[in-house]
Structures are given as C-alpha cells and as structure tokens.
Design an enzyme around this catalytic site. Structure first.
Site, PDB file in Angstrom:
ATOM      1  N   GLU A   1       0.817  -1.226   0.056  1.00  0.00           N
ATOM      2  CA  GLU A   1       0.136   0.007   0.067  1.00  0.00           C
ATOM      3  C   GLU A   1       0.783   1.080   0.061  1.00  0.00           C
ATOM      4  O   GLU A   1       0.782   2.035   0.943  1.00  0.00           O
ATOM      5  CB  GLU A   1      -1.084  -0.071   1.147  1.00  0.00           C
ATOM      6  CG  GLU A   1      -1.974  -1.021   1.194  1.00  0.00           C
ATOM      7  CD  GLU A   1      -3.035  -1.170   2.353  1.00  0.00           C
ATOM      8  OE1 GLU A   1      -3.995  -1.667   2.183  1.00  0.00           O
ATOM      9  OE2 GLU A   1      -2.592  -0.507   3.322  1.00  0.00           O
TER      10      GLU A   1
ATOM     11  N   GLU B   1      -6.337  -7.763  -0.470  1.00  0.00           N
ATOM     12  CA  GLU B   1      -6.991  -7.657   0.902  1.00  0.00           C
ATOM     13  C   GLU B   1      -8.325  -7.058   0.578  1.00  0.00           C
ATOM     14  O   GLU B   1      -8.578  -6.375  -0.157  1.00  0.00           O
ATOM     15  CB  GLU B   1      -6.251  -6.384   1.782  1.00  0.00           C
ATOM     16  CG  GLU B   1      -4.846  -6.707   2.042  1.00  0.00           C
ATOM     17  CD  GLU B   1      -4.347  -5.642   2.844  1.00  0.00           C
ATOM     18  OE1 GLU B   1      -4.907  -5.008   3.612  1.00  0.00           O
ATOM     19  OE2 GLU B   1      -2.954  -5.721   2.908  1.00  0.00           O
TER      20      GLU B   1
ATOM     21  N   TRP C   1     -10.760   0.632  11.661  1.00  0.00           N
ATOM     22  CA  TRP C   1     -10.284   2.130  11.388  1.00  0.00           C
ATOM     23  C   TRP C   1     -11.365   3.332  11.015  1.00  0.00           C
ATOM     24  O   TRP C   1     -11.080   4.335  10.455  1.00  0.00           O
ATOM     25  CB  TRP C   1      -9.276   2.332  10.315  1.00  0.00           C
ATOM     26  CG  TRP C   1      -9.450   1.291   9.176  1.00  0.00           C
ATOM     27  CD1 TRP C   1      -8.804  -0.053   8.963  1.00  0.00           C
ATOM     28  CD2 TRP C   1     -10.158   1.394   8.137  1.00  0.00           C
ATOM     29  NE1 TRP C   1      -9.340  -0.575   8.058  1.00  0.00           N
ATOM     30  CE2 TRP C   1     -10.341   0.304   7.312  1.00  0.00           C
ATOM     31  CE3 TRP C   1     -10.927   2.755   7.595  1.00  0.00           C
ATOM     32  CZ2 TRP C   1     -10.874   0.339   5.955  1.00  0.00           C
ATOM     33  CZ3 TRP C   1     -11.348   2.626   6.250  1.00  0.00           C
ATOM     34  CH2 TRP C   1     -11.465   1.394   5.585  1.00  0.00           C
TER      35      TRP C   1
ATOM     36  N   PHE D   1      -8.889  -5.513  16.248  1.00  0.00           N
ATOM     37  CA  PHE D   1     -10.121  -5.589  16.219  1.00  0.00           C
ATOM     38  C   PHE D   1     -10.702  -5.704  14.669  1.00  0.00           C
ATOM     39  O   PHE D   1     -11.782  -5.294  14.509  1.00  0.00           O
ATOM     40  CB  PHE D   1     -11.019  -4.497  17.004  1.00  0.00           C
ATOM     41  CG  PHE D   1     -10.870  -4.813  18.455  1.00  0.00           C
ATOM     42  CD1 PHE D   1     -11.842  -5.789  19.187  1.00  0.00           C
ATOM     43  CD2 PHE D   1     -10.145  -3.731  19.100  1.00  0.00           C
ATOM     44  CE1 PHE D   1     -11.196  -5.841  20.726  1.00  0.00           C
ATOM     45  CE2 PHE D   1      -9.854  -4.022  20.579  1.00  0.00           C
ATOM     46  CZ  PHE D   1     -10.636  -5.166  21.304  1.00  0.00           C
TER      47      PHE D   1
END
Length: 694
Positions: free
Chosen positions: A159, A318, A326, A368
């Site tokens: 990225e 991904e 986020w 998370f």
C-alpha cells in the site's frame, strides 16, 4: 513501456485455479500455533498466503544480523500443505534499530514535524539511506527464496503512500527541484505553468523551488504548485517501487511481481493507471462501504481495477471478512455478505480472493480488524463462512472460470486521478467537489437504469465505447480535449458533467467562458458557454436547492449558461421560486448538441442519482440503442473463446425473481442464496447466480 502480463502459479497439479487466502503473520504467534494454522488453512480451502509483509525486524534483528530460519520453516510447512507463497519484500515498516541509527530517513509533514516510527511507512521515498537498506533486504530475500518452488510471486512493499504520500523533508525538496527541472526544462516554463507572477512568486532558478509547506493559518497554496507536488509524490513512490522490483527481478527474473493498489471510491492515492504498467499483474486492496451502497460501490471500484488491468485477471490482495477497526463506526458484514462480496469480486475479473488477515491479531493497532480465523476460533459462524467460500471458489475453478476476462460495456465513465487531486485543492468555487464520488453516482445511476458501465482511466483507450461520460473531470489538457473531439466527430456520444474541463493540466482556467478547456474547443463541441458558477449550500436565508423543468433537483453547483448554439437543444431549464431567487429562472441546465457525426450532452449542474437515471433512460440509452436489463440485478459477464460466465447479483435488500432463457436453464454453475422453480430463479438478499452460456 508496459511489463508483460504474468500470473502466479498455484501448487495445484495444473498450477491454475482461483487463489484463495490472505496475509499470514506467523512471526506474531508462538511456533506451536503454526501447525494449527496450516491445518485450518487446508480445511478452509486456502491455497495461497501473502507472507512477511511486516517482518523486516524479525528477518533482520540488527544491522549485521539476519534470521531466515523461522521463515524457512514456515515456507516449508506451507509448501508441504500445497499452499503457495506470495513473498513480501518486507519493506513497508522498518525496524526501530534503523530509525535509531538513521533518523534522517523519517519523512516530515508540512509543518516540519518528523513522521515518527511506530506505525507503517515511516520513511521518506527520497531518502538514499533508507533506499540502501531496503534494497539490501530485497536482494537478501531474492537470493534465498528466488528458486524456492513454494514462493510463486513477489509482493513488493505494501500500500505505497499510506503514510508517506506527502513528504516535506529536505531530501524531498532536493528531489522535487530535480523533478521540476526535468518536467519543465527551463525556469521560465515553470513560471508560466505556475502563473508565478501572482503574489510576486516568480522564480529565478530551480534552486528557489519550494515544497508547499505550511505558510500560515489562512495561507493559500498555489494550486499549480500543489498539483505538481501531488504528481511528484506519486512519481517518487513509483520510482522507489521500481527500485525494489528491479533488485528482486535481477536475481529472480522468472516469478511475477506485484504491489497492492488502494482503489475504492473513497481513495485512489496514486495514479494507478500509470503504476499498472510497472507490475506483472494488478493487485488491489478493497474494503467495503457499509450501508445501502455496499455492493454498488464494490462493483464501481472493481470496474476501475479491471480497466486498469486491461481486462486481464487481477488479484484481490486484501479485503475483510467482516468489520474493520479504522472507522468511527465499524459495521460487521451480515450473513451472506462475506461470500457475496467474494463472488462479486470474482465476477468483476478477480482470479484471487484474499483477506487481511488469516488469524485475527490478539494485540496491536489492528486487533479488532476481522480476519479469516477470528478471536473466537474455528467453531464460529464466520470461519464456517470462510470455509464455504473456499469450497465455492474451488468449484468455480473446476468449472473453468479462471483466466476468463470481463466483457466490456457499451458505456465508459472516465476517471482521472489527477482530476481527483484537483478537486481536493481548497481554492475552488466550492470545497465539496469530489470527482470519484461523482463517478460512483453515475455508475450507480446506470445500474439503476439496467446497464452496467465501465469505469475507465481517462489516459487509456476508450474510443470503441458507444458512449463516454465525464463526471467532474475538473482538469482536461488540450490533448485530452482533442481526443474527445476526434471521438465525437467520428460518431461517438459524449456526456460532459458540471465542473468538467474548468482548468488545464497546469491548473490554468480556460478563457472565454466555461467550460474553457481546449481553448474553446470543449464549448464548441457542447454548444454552450457559461459566465459564472452559482454555488449552493447552507447560506442563511437562501434556498439550498434549485428545481429543473424536468423534475430534477440541484443542490451544489450550477453553471450559468448565457449562450447556447442555434443548433443545440435545451433539455431542461432551471425553474421555480428558488431559481428566481438565484436569478437562474429559465436558464439552460441540460443541453444536447450534434457535433460532427456524433452527439454531446452537457449537464451543467449536480443532480440526484434518480435524476441522473432519468437522463440515462430518456436521453442516453435511446441514443446508443442499448437494451436495459432488470435494475434490481447487477449483470456481469466473463468470457473466453468457448463460453460466457454470466453472473447475476441481487442489488436489493429483499428477494428478487428472474427468468432464465433457454440457453441458461441447463448450465447453472452456481446458485448462492437462491431457489429455482422451473424457469425462474428467486435470489434472496445477497443472492448470486452464475450461469455458463456456451
């Protein structure tokens, strides 16, 4: 010059199939967990993992110490299980010892503050010191694993631009000056392009070129300078990727190399139509947008990825099994959305479906973020969905889907990364412009009208489309306008939206009326000319919407058209009390015009999605003689020389019933969340049908 397309092999007997897996980070777990991981991967149908993306510190614990033993062991275990490895260059995050020894590699923000280590990509792409360390790591990995049969592809970086897209360091300043000199040749050419005479900013040499650093709370950056800085940041990161790629390829030339793009309709940080020429296969990371736009946004983003990949299969590197961590509110995926999304990506040309990540982290910034194997373990609804998706993709592989290419549409919606950067510059008539969001809205309006459009880069070839749409393509060069002119003169149909063609590639406004791009050529093609922009918003005591005579409603931007060609036709005008209040009453809003052997439409204002669909259904589709399908169902085709795989996806939150034609009735490849009754199929919410038409 573009690199030749090359696709990574799997460890199957044929080497082919849909790749399925995700990022694997075994270095974050005790060694006894690794065997459990591999066993559960096999159960889930995983056949590939991206390995080592953030493992630099584990591979190189100190400057003169290397540890490959753990990586050897993991790669060996995966290979024995028939799981191939997309091996990362591991350069996305540097180890802390490097920052301690060389703090000069840190990028800086526009205030001069160091972008400190502790997250990802805390390094300057202009730093020669960082480049030396990174390329040494690339070579070490290539030397050790270049001949390893389990490693079938290279994943360079990760990225690019996520945290260092804008670097204001002294290294960046040095490189920006060189970049400007290469681009413009002479300082006079730069001054002309930047209109540097404004505010007494003329430069006498390239040594006086500055970065657009912080200039004060109310200061306004020269937009031409800012736009060049955006281009420079793109080019510096692309140059860094090329250096990493070439360091690996010189040692290991026979395995395909990629890096993961970040394309969704809320981001397109790089000019990926440029980057795509430098990878062997296109990869993308896509994370879903919760809410009713979920599926449509996915299809829109994937359409651009597919176009950038020149319709070759592409790699979903991904996406998420469920929620991320986020966003302010992190919605989870409902039952059926995990597999529906995977199948939608496949329908849109992906031959690889991968998640971040395999095992959900127990700590760290992404604890998370959902994963294939959640915190609650394998005996969970989510992991069962992961296994079911793996089985489905294996079945599609056996049916012959991999390697087929997505079929083109009749309609192209043009996207331009530089126009997106332009609409983010704050010194515009309004800061609410968003080129990408307007592309998405037009894409959804075509779906609402029963037609799937293609989202295609402006820089690519779109001459063969019957209809081309330009939504808020704010910046058009003379060369762009000349391409559009030739397209229409040959018989093409062109729709130009509001806030399109306002400036050229140097962010200079075309004179003589709006839209001014091409020294008046765009106005001539459209048969219109405007004098001002009327901008709406939350202004006390003023109307914040204006109605059109055809029932449409505009709420942001109206180009005040004062001249319309004699042979042009006004389709809709502004009308009503709000139009009178803003002195827009009876002013043309939507105009069509014959030009050469083709035809143009100009939509001089923003409109609601339903209003765009009205234009599509009553003006555009009749003009190109395209038959619409059921707007409740997205219809996509992938094909090769033998047959077509046609996918139908329910776009609605309730069940939808459809009929099958005779060719489709006998060859249903997949029916997910649906029921068949003789010649009809009822697709439930998130339902997908795939048929093979010979």
């Amino acid at each position: 010059m573009s690199r030749e397309f090359a696709w990574p092999r799997l460890l199957t007997a044929s080497g082919k199939g849909i790749a399925y897996g995700g990022d694997y980070n075994p270095d974050q777990w005790p060694k006894h967990v690794w065997a459990q991981d591999v066993e559960l991967m096999r159960k889930a149908g995983v056949n590939v993992v991206a390995l080592g993306i953030f493992s630099w510190d584990r591979i190189q614990p100190s400057e003169h110490e290397w540890d490959f033993d753990w990586l050897d062991r993991v790669i060996g275990m995966l290979g024995e299980a028939g799981i191939s490895v997309d091996l990362a260059s591991a350069t996305a995050s540097a180890p802390l010892w490097l920052y301690e020894a060389h703090p000069e590699v840190l990028p800086r923000d526009k205030y001069g503050h160091a972008i400190n280590p502790g997250s990802r990509q805390s390094w300057s792409p202009s730093s020669p010191v960082f480049r030396e360390y990174a390329l040494t790591l690339c070579r070490k990995l290539a030397e050790r694993y270049g001949e390893n049969p389990t490693v079938t592809a290279w994943h360079v970086g990760n990225e690019y631009g996520w945290n260092n897209r804008h670097d204001y360091s002294d290294n960046a300043l040095h490189d920006f000056r060189r970049w400007c000199q290469k681009k413009y040749g002479t300082i006079d050419a730069l001054n002309e392009a930047w209109c540097s005479a404004f505010w007494s900013q003329e430069l006498r040499s390239f040594d006086e070129v500055l970065l657009p650093r912080h200039m004060g709370a109310d200061a306004m950056v020269n937009p031409a300078q800012q736009l060049d800085f955006e281009r420079f940041g793109n080019d510096m990161l692309l140059d860094f990727f090329r250096a990493e790629r070439d360091a690996i390829a010189q040692i290991c030339p026979n395995k395909p190399i990629t890096t993961n793009f970040m394309i969704s309709t809320d981001q397109c940080a790089m000019n990926y139509s440029q980057w795509a020429h430098d990878v062997d296969f296109v990869s993308n990371d896509h994370y879903f947008h919760e809410g009713e736009s979920h599926l449509d946004e996915l299809l829109c983003s994937d359409s651009l990825v597919s176009s950038i990949a020149k319709r070759k299969p592409w790699y979903l590197m991904e996406h998420s099994t469920s929620s991320v961590q986020w966003k302010p509110v992190n919605a989870r995926k409902r039952n059926g959305e995990l597999e529906r999304d995977a199948l939608a990506h496949v329908a849109m040309g992906a031959d690889a479906i991968n998640f971040f990540q395999w095992r959900q982290s127990r700590g760290g910034a992404e604890a998370f973020h959902s994963a294939m194997l959640p915190h609650a373990g394998a005996d969970t609804n989510l992991f069962r969905q992961v296994c079911e998706t793996g089985a489905t993709l294996r079945d599609l592989s056996e049916q012959g889907l991999p390697g087929t290419q997505i079929a083109p549409s009749h309609v192209a919606i043009l996207f331009d990364a530089q126009s997106q950067w332009s609409t983010e510059i704050p010194t515009l008539p309004t800061t609410k412009l968003d080129h990408w969001h307007d592309v998405r809205d037009w894409y959804r309006a075509f779906l609402d009208s029963g037609v799937r459009a293609d989202v295609t880069p402006l820089a690519y070839d779109w001459d063969d489309y019957d209809l081309v749409v330009l939504p808020t393509v704010f910046m058009l060069s003379d060369a762009d306008v000349n391409r559009l002119k030739a397209y229409v003169e040959r018989g093409g149909k062109l729709l130009v939206g509001y806030a399109t063609g306002i400036v050229n590639e140097h962010f200079q406004v075309g004179l003589g009326g709006y839209p001014g791009a091409g020294n008046g050529t765009l106005r001539e093609m459209l048969g219109v000319s405007g004098e001002e922009f009327n901008i709406l918003g939350d202004i006390e005591g003023e109307p914040n919407t204006v109605e059109l005579s055809d029932g449409g409603v505009t709420s942001l931007w109206q180009t005040c058209l004062t001249r319309v060609a004699d042979n042009a036709h006004v389709i809709a005008r502004y009308s009503g009390d709000s139009a009178r209040e803003w002195e827009l009453q009876d002013m043309p809003a939507i105009v069509s015009h014959d030009y050469g052997d083709g035809h143009t439409w100009y939509v001089g204002c923003d409109l609601r999605r339903e209003d765009l669909a009205h234009i599509i259904q009553h003006e555009l589709l009749p003009a190109i003689n395209v038959q619409a399908t059921d707007p409740n169902i997205a219809t996509i085709e992938r094909a090769n020389g033998d047959h077509v795989f046609r996918t139908y996806i329910n776009r609605r939150q309730q069940s939808v019933t459809m009929e099958l034609d005779e060719r489709e009735q006998s060859d249903i490849v997949l029916l997910y969340r649906g029921e068949r009754a003789q010649n009809t199929i009822t697709l439930q919410r998130n339902g997908v049908l795939m048929v093979r038409v010979r």
